[in-house]
Design a protein around this motif. Structure first.
Motif, short mmCIF file in Angstrom:
data_model
loop_
_atom_site.label_atom_id
_atom_site.label_comp_id
_atom_site.label_asym_id
_atom_site.label_seq_id
_atom_site.Cartn_x
_atom_site.Cartn_y
_atom_site.Cartn_z
N THR A 126 0.85 -1.19 0.00
CA THR A 126 0.00 0.00 0.00
C THR A 126 0.89 1.24 0.00
OG1 THR A 126 -0.07 0.11 2.41
CG2 THR A 126 -1.73 -1.26 1.33
N PRO A 127 0.36 2.38 -0.40
CA PRO A 127 1.16 3.61 -0.42
C PRO A 127 1.79 3.94 0.94
CG PRO A 127 -0.87 3.93 -1.64
CD PRO A 127 -0.99 2.58 -1.00
N VAL A 128 1.06 3.68 2.02
CA VAL A 128 1.59 4.00 3.35
C VAL A 128 2.81 3.13 3.64
CG1 VAL A 128 1.12 3.99 5.82
CG2 VAL A 128 -0.66 4.73 4.21
N ILE A 129 2.72 1.82 3.33
CA ILE A 129 3.85 0.91 3.57
C ILE A 129 5.01 1.27 2.64
CG2 ILE A 129 4.63 -1.48 3.40
CD1 ILE A 129 1.86 -2.38 4.25
N GLN A 130 4.70 1.59 1.39
CA GLN A 130 5.76 1.96 0.45
C GLN A 130 6.48 3.22 0.91
OE1 GLN A 130 6.71 0.20 -2.20
NE2 GLN A 130 8.39 1.68 -2.51
N GLU A 131 5.72 4.14 1.47
CA GLU A 131 6.32 5.38 1.97
C GLU A 131 7.24 5.08 3.14
OE1 GLU A 131 4.98 9.73 3.80
OE2 GLU A 131 3.48 8.35 2.97
N GLY A 132 6.80 4.17 4.01
CA GLY A 132 7.64 3.78 5.15
C GLY A 132 8.90 3.07 4.70
N ILE A 133 8.79 2.21 3.68
CA ILE A 133 9.96 1.49 3.15
C ILE A 133 10.98 2.48 2.60
CG2 ILE A 133 10.74 -0.03 1.28
CD1 ILE A 133 8.15 -1.63 1.64
N GLU A 134 10.51 3.46 1.88
CA GLU A 134 11.42 4.46 1.32
C GLU A 134 12.03 5.34 2.40
OE1 GLU A 134 9.09 6.50 -1.55
OE2 GLU A 134 9.04 4.80 -2.98
N ALA A 135 11.24 5.62 3.43
CA ALA A 135 11.72 6.51 4.51
C ALA A 135 12.90 5.89 5.27
CB ALA A 135 10.58 6.85 5.46
N ILE A 136 12.82 4.58 5.52
CA ILE A 136 13.89 3.94 6.29
C ILE A 136 14.96 3.32 5.38
CG2 ILE A 136 12.34 3.40 8.19
CD1 ILE A 136 12.36 0.49 7.23
N GLU A 137 14.76 3.44 4.03
CA GLU A 137 15.70 2.85 3.08
C GLU A 137 15.89 1.36 3.40
OE1 GLU A 137 19.34 5.03 2.89
OE2 GLU A 137 18.33 6.94 2.54
N LEU A 138 14.79 0.62 3.27
CA LEU A 138 14.75 -0.77 3.69
C LEU A 138 15.82 -1.63 3.02
CD1 LEU A 138 13.37 -2.98 5.32
CD2 LEU A 138 11.77 -3.30 3.41
N ASP A 139 16.03 -1.45 1.73
CA ASP A 139 17.04 -2.27 1.03
C ASP A 139 18.43 -2.07 1.64
OD1 ASP A 139 15.10 -3.27 -0.62
OD2 ASP A 139 15.45 -1.81 -2.23
N PHE A 140 18.75 -0.79 1.95
CA PHE A 140 20.06 -0.51 2.57
C PHE A 140 20.15 -1.11 3.97
CE2 PHE A 140 22.52 2.17 5.47
CZ PHE A 140 23.78 2.05 4.89
N VAL A 141 19.05 -1.01 4.74
CA VAL A 141 19.04 -1.56 6.09
C VAL A 141 19.27 -3.06 6.06
CG1 VAL A 141 17.60 -2.00 8.12
CG2 VAL A 141 17.59 0.27 7.05
N ILE A 142 18.61 -3.76 5.13
CA ILE A 142 18.77 -5.21 5.03
C ILE A 142 20.22 -5.57 4.66
CG2 ILE A 142 18.11 -7.25 3.69
CD1 ILE A 142 15.32 -6.04 3.42
N GLN A 143 20.77 -4.80 3.75
CA GLN A 143 22.13 -5.06 3.30
C GLN A 143 23.15 -4.75 4.40
OE1 GLN A 143 23.27 -2.77 -0.12
NE2 GLN A 143 25.26 -3.76 -0.32
N ASP A 144 22.91 -3.66 5.14
CA ASP A 144 23.88 -3.21 6.14
C ASP A 144 23.74 -3.94 7.46
OD1 ASP A 144 26.03 -1.23 6.68
OD2 ASP A 144 24.64 -0.56 8.24
N LEU A 145 22.57 -4.54 7.72
CA LEU A 145 22.32 -5.15 9.01
C LEU A 145 23.30 -6.30 9.30
CD1 LEU A 145 20.59 -5.15 11.52
CD2 LEU A 145 18.95 -6.64 10.35
N GLN A 146 23.53 -7.16 8.28
CA GLN A 146 24.45 -8.27 8.47
C GLN A 146 25.87 -7.78 8.73
OE1 GLN A 146 23.48 -11.52 8.68
NE2 GLN A 146 25.58 -11.84 9.39
N LYS A 147 26.27 -6.72 8.01
CA LYS A 147 27.59 -6.15 8.23
C LYS A 147 27.71 -5.61 9.67
CE LYS A 147 28.28 -4.76 3.42
NZ LYS A 147 28.54 -3.60 2.51
#
Length: 212
Positions: A126-147
């Protein structure tokens, strides 16, 4: 010195003239035996005092060395107790952190797997979830979390190694005289001093080459 009596005389020459007016010398001896004995006794006493003074000086130097050794031993003992205490206080919490990092990795991996399932099952949020994903930069968080977790694990392992080095340095639970691994002691010292060996703005890196 009179060889028969053993007495010592000081000979003095006095010029005279005889009844005919001829010059002559008269020898007179002054008994200085007591003076010579006193001088000999004084010299002997001086030698005895000099010897005693030397012995006292050597004894004082030995006492000073012993005192310095005792002070150094006491300092090292106190330092060892302090280091052992610090190592013990650090060891408990770091073991707790190190043990929980493993579980944190496992739980986070499970959460990421659930997140991937959501993304697979619901590829269009949904737009609200998509906005939240972009706000926290989810892809970067997932990539950086393991590091981030790997870095925390490395830091925890380094602290544990430092604690082990501190415990090896203190050696409070071992006998005063025993065979030790010198290389292990050197490695422990280098581990403690690692931060000082790294490059600084005002100094270059110090490289240690081991030839074990």
């Amino acid at each position: 010195m009179d060889s028969k009596t053993g007495r010592v005389y000081q000979i003095y020459d006095y010029p005279f003239k005889d009844m005919n007016g001829e010059p002559m010398v008269v020898e007179m001896g002054l008994d200085i035996t007591a003076v010579k004995k006193a001088e000999a006794a004084l010299r002997q006493r001086e030698q005895e005092l000099s010897l005693k003074n030397q012995q006292l000086q050597e004894t004082l130097e030995q006492l000073q060395k012993t005192q310095a050794q005792l002070i150094q031993t006491e300092k090292m003992s106190s330092l060892g107790q302090l280091v052992a205490g610090v190592a013990h206080e650090i060891n408990n919490p770091i073991n707790f952190i190190n043990g929980n990092i493993t579980y944190a990795k496992k739980y986070i991996q499970q959460l990421l797997e659930i997140l991937q399932l959501y993304q697979k099952e619901y590829p269009h949020p949904t737009p609200v979830i998509q906005e939240g994903i972009e706000a926290i930069e989810l892809d970067f968080v997932i990539q950086d979390l393991q590091k981030l977790l790997d870095t925390m694990q490395m830091g925890s392992d380094r602290i544990r190694n430092i604690v082990l080095s501190l415990r090896n340095f203190s050696r409070l639970d071992e006998a005063k005289m025993k065979a030790v691994d010198v290389h292990s002691g050197i490695d422990s010292t280098l581990m403690i001093l690692q931060n000082r060996l790294e490059a600084k703005p005002d100094s270059s890196q110090i490289q240690i080459i081991s030839k074990n």
